[in-house]
Design an enzyme around this catalytic site. Structure first.
Site, PDB file in Angstrom:
ATOM      1  N   GLN A  93       0.846  -1.203   0.000  1.00  0.00           N
ATOM      2  CA  GLN A  93       0.000   0.000   0.000  1.00  0.00           C
ATOM      3  C   GLN A  93       0.877   1.247   0.000  1.00  0.00           C
ATOM      4  O   GLN A  93       1.784   1.386   0.828  1.00  0.00           O
ATOM      5  CB  GLN A  93      -0.925   0.021   1.226  1.00  0.00           C
ATOM      6  CG  GLN A  93      -1.930   1.179   1.165  1.00  0.00           C
ATOM      7  CD  GLN A  93      -2.950   1.156   2.299  1.00  0.00           C
ATOM      8  OE1 GLN A  93      -2.877   0.340   3.230  1.00  0.00           O
ATOM      9  NE2 GLN A  93      -3.917   2.055   2.226  1.00  0.00           N
ATOM     10  N   SER A  94       0.611   2.141  -0.950  1.00  0.00           N
ATOM     11  CA  SER A  94       1.390   3.385  -1.042  1.00  0.00           C
ATOM     12  C   SER A  94       0.531   4.626  -0.835  1.00  0.00           C
ATOM     13  O   SER A  94       1.044   5.676  -0.468  1.00  0.00           O
ATOM     14  CB  SER A  94       2.098   3.467  -2.405  1.00  0.00           C
ATOM     15  OG  SER A  94       1.151   3.440  -3.455  1.00  0.00           O
ATOM     16  N   HIS A  99      -8.690   1.630  -1.101  1.00  0.00           N
ATOM     17  CA  HIS A  99      -9.080   1.538  -2.513  1.00  0.00           C
ATOM     18  C   HIS A  99      -9.060   0.089  -2.964  1.00  0.00           C
ATOM     19  O   HIS A  99      -8.203  -0.692  -2.563  1.00  0.00           O
ATOM     20  CB  HIS A  99      -8.168   2.378  -3.408  1.00  0.00           C
ATOM     21  CG  HIS A  99      -6.696   2.174  -3.176  1.00  0.00           C
ATOM     22  ND1 HIS A  99      -6.043   2.765  -2.115  1.00  0.00           N
ATOM     23  CD2 HIS A  99      -5.764   1.464  -3.841  1.00  0.00           C
ATOM     24  CE1 HIS A  99      -4.753   2.425  -2.149  1.00  0.00           C
ATOM     25  NE2 HIS A  99      -4.564   1.613  -3.189  1.00  0.00           N
ATOM     26  N   LEU A 100     -10.004  -0.249  -3.822  1.00  0.00           N
ATOM     27  CA  LEU A 100      -9.975  -1.498  -4.572  1.00  0.00           C
ATOM     28  C   LEU A 100      -9.239  -1.222  -5.871  1.00  0.00           C
ATOM     29  O   LEU A 100      -9.556  -0.259  -6.566  1.00  0.00           O
ATOM     30  CB  LEU A 100     -11.382  -1.966  -4.954  1.00  0.00           C
ATOM     31  CG  LEU A 100     -12.370  -2.458  -3.924  1.00  0.00           C
ATOM     32  CD1 LEU A 100     -13.630  -2.955  -4.664  1.00  0.00           C
ATOM     33  CD2 LEU A 100     -11.791  -3.563  -3.089  1.00  0.00           C
ATOM     34  N   HIS A 101      -8.265  -2.057  -6.204  1.00  0.00           N
ATOM     35  CA  HIS A 101      -7.725  -2.065  -7.554  1.00  0.00           C
ATOM     36  C   HIS A 101      -8.608  -2.999  -8.372  1.00  0.00           C
ATOM     37  O   HIS A 101      -8.792  -4.162  -7.991  1.00  0.00           O
ATOM     38  CB  HIS A 101      -6.309  -2.652  -7.587  1.00  0.00           C
ATOM     39  CG  HIS A 101      -5.263  -1.830  -6.907  1.00  0.00           C
ATOM     40  ND1 HIS A 101      -4.390  -1.022  -7.598  1.00  0.00           N
ATOM     41  CD2 HIS A 101      -4.923  -1.710  -5.591  1.00  0.00           C
ATOM     42  CE1 HIS A 101      -3.550  -0.442  -6.740  1.00  0.00           C
ATOM     43  NE2 HIS A 101      -3.844  -0.847  -5.515  1.00  0.00           N
TER      44      HIS A 101
HETATM   45  P1  DGP Z   1      -1.470   1.018  -3.520  1.00  0.00           P
HETATM   46  O1  DGP Z   1      -0.025   0.836  -3.844  1.00  0.00           O
HETATM   47  O2  DGP Z   1      -2.249  -0.269  -3.361  1.00  0.00           O
HETATM   48  O3  DGP Z   1      -1.651   1.970  -2.355  1.00  0.00           O
HETATM   49  O4  DGP Z   1      -2.075   1.716  -4.818  1.00  0.00           O
HETATM   50  C1  DGP Z   1      -2.023   3.093  -5.049  1.00  0.00           C
HETATM   51  C2  DGP Z   1      -2.215   3.316  -6.514  1.00  0.00           C
HETATM   52  O5  DGP Z   1      -2.555   4.679  -6.702  1.00  0.00           O
HETATM   53  C3  DGP Z   1      -0.965   3.074  -7.378  1.00  0.00           C
HETATM   54  O6  DGP Z   1      -1.218   1.990  -8.274  1.00  0.00           O
HETATM   55  C4  DGP Z   1      -0.765   4.364  -8.143  1.00  0.00           C
HETATM   56  C5  DGP Z   1      -2.048   5.133  -7.923  1.00  0.00           C
HETATM   57  N1  DGP Z   1      -1.890   6.549  -7.774  1.00  0.00           N
HETATM   58  C6  DGP Z   1      -1.066   7.196  -6.922  1.00  0.00           C
HETATM   59  N2  DGP Z   1      -1.210   8.524  -7.044  1.00  0.00           N
HETATM   60  C7  DGP Z   1      -2.177   8.712  -7.998  1.00  0.00           C
HETATM   61  C8  DGP Z   1      -2.761   9.883  -8.568  1.00  0.00           C
HETATM   62  O7  DGP Z   1      -2.458  11.026  -8.232  1.00  0.00           O
HETATM   63  N3  DGP Z   1      -3.714   9.673  -9.515  1.00  0.00           N
HETATM   64  C9  DGP Z   1      -4.087   8.418  -9.913  1.00  0.00           C
HETATM   65  N4  DGP Z   1      -5.030   8.340 -10.844  1.00  0.00           N
HETATM   66  N5  DGP Z   1      -3.556   7.301  -9.394  1.00  0.00           N
HETATM   67  C10 DGP Z   1      -2.599   7.458  -8.449  1.00  0.00           C
END
Ligand code: DGP
Length: 113
Positions: A93-94, A99-101
């Site tokens: 998680q970042s 959130h659901l992917h």
């Molecule tokens: P996770 O690593 O599971 O927390 O997924 C976070 C996701 O969010 C990662 O795949 C990239 C996406 N992400 C991060 N910042 C942004 C943003 O500003 N806009 C969009 N559309 N996606 C983002």
């Protein structure tokens, strides 16, 4: 939660390619797609992690799955897609807004990395 990027997307303060939004849920394309279809589905109200979900959140968590179904149908990946929740840094998680992917448009293997 003004510092949360997903809260800012939900409010329309940061641009995103939104594919679905209602009063409680927003879905938008992931900025770093890991599949031909990669959409993030978030509650509009801030919840940091799956581990922070409470019984009061049960309805909106269910709505994330209903929205995922709707998005999958709209984007024509209903026949096979993966829903992923990363909880905590160790799990990848970042962004600390639940959130659901929704990943689709290709085949997936198991177990994930
Ligand atoms: P996770 O690593 O599971 O927390 O997924 C976070 C996701 O969010 C990662 O795949 C990239 C996406 N992400 C991060 N910042 C942004 C943003 O500003 N806009 C969009 N559309 N996606 C983002």
């Amino acid at each position: 939660m003004s510092e949360c990027i997903f809260c800012a997307i939900v409010r329309g303060e940061v641009p995103a390619d939104i594919v679905y939004q209602d009063e409680r849920v927003t879905a938008f394309y992931d900025i770093h797609p890991a599949a031909p279809v990669h959409v993030l589905i978030v509650p509009n109200a801030h919840i940091a992690r799956a581990a922070d979900v409470t019984p009061e959140d049960a309805a909106v968590v269910g709505e994330l799955f209903v929205a995922a179904r709707r998005v999958a149908e709209t984007l024509e990946v209903s026949e096979g897609y993966r829903l992923v929740v990363n909880n905590g840094r160790r799990a990848g998680q970042s962004v600390f807004h639940l959130h659901l992917h929704l990943l689709g448009g290709r085949a997936f293997t198991w177990p994930p990395g």
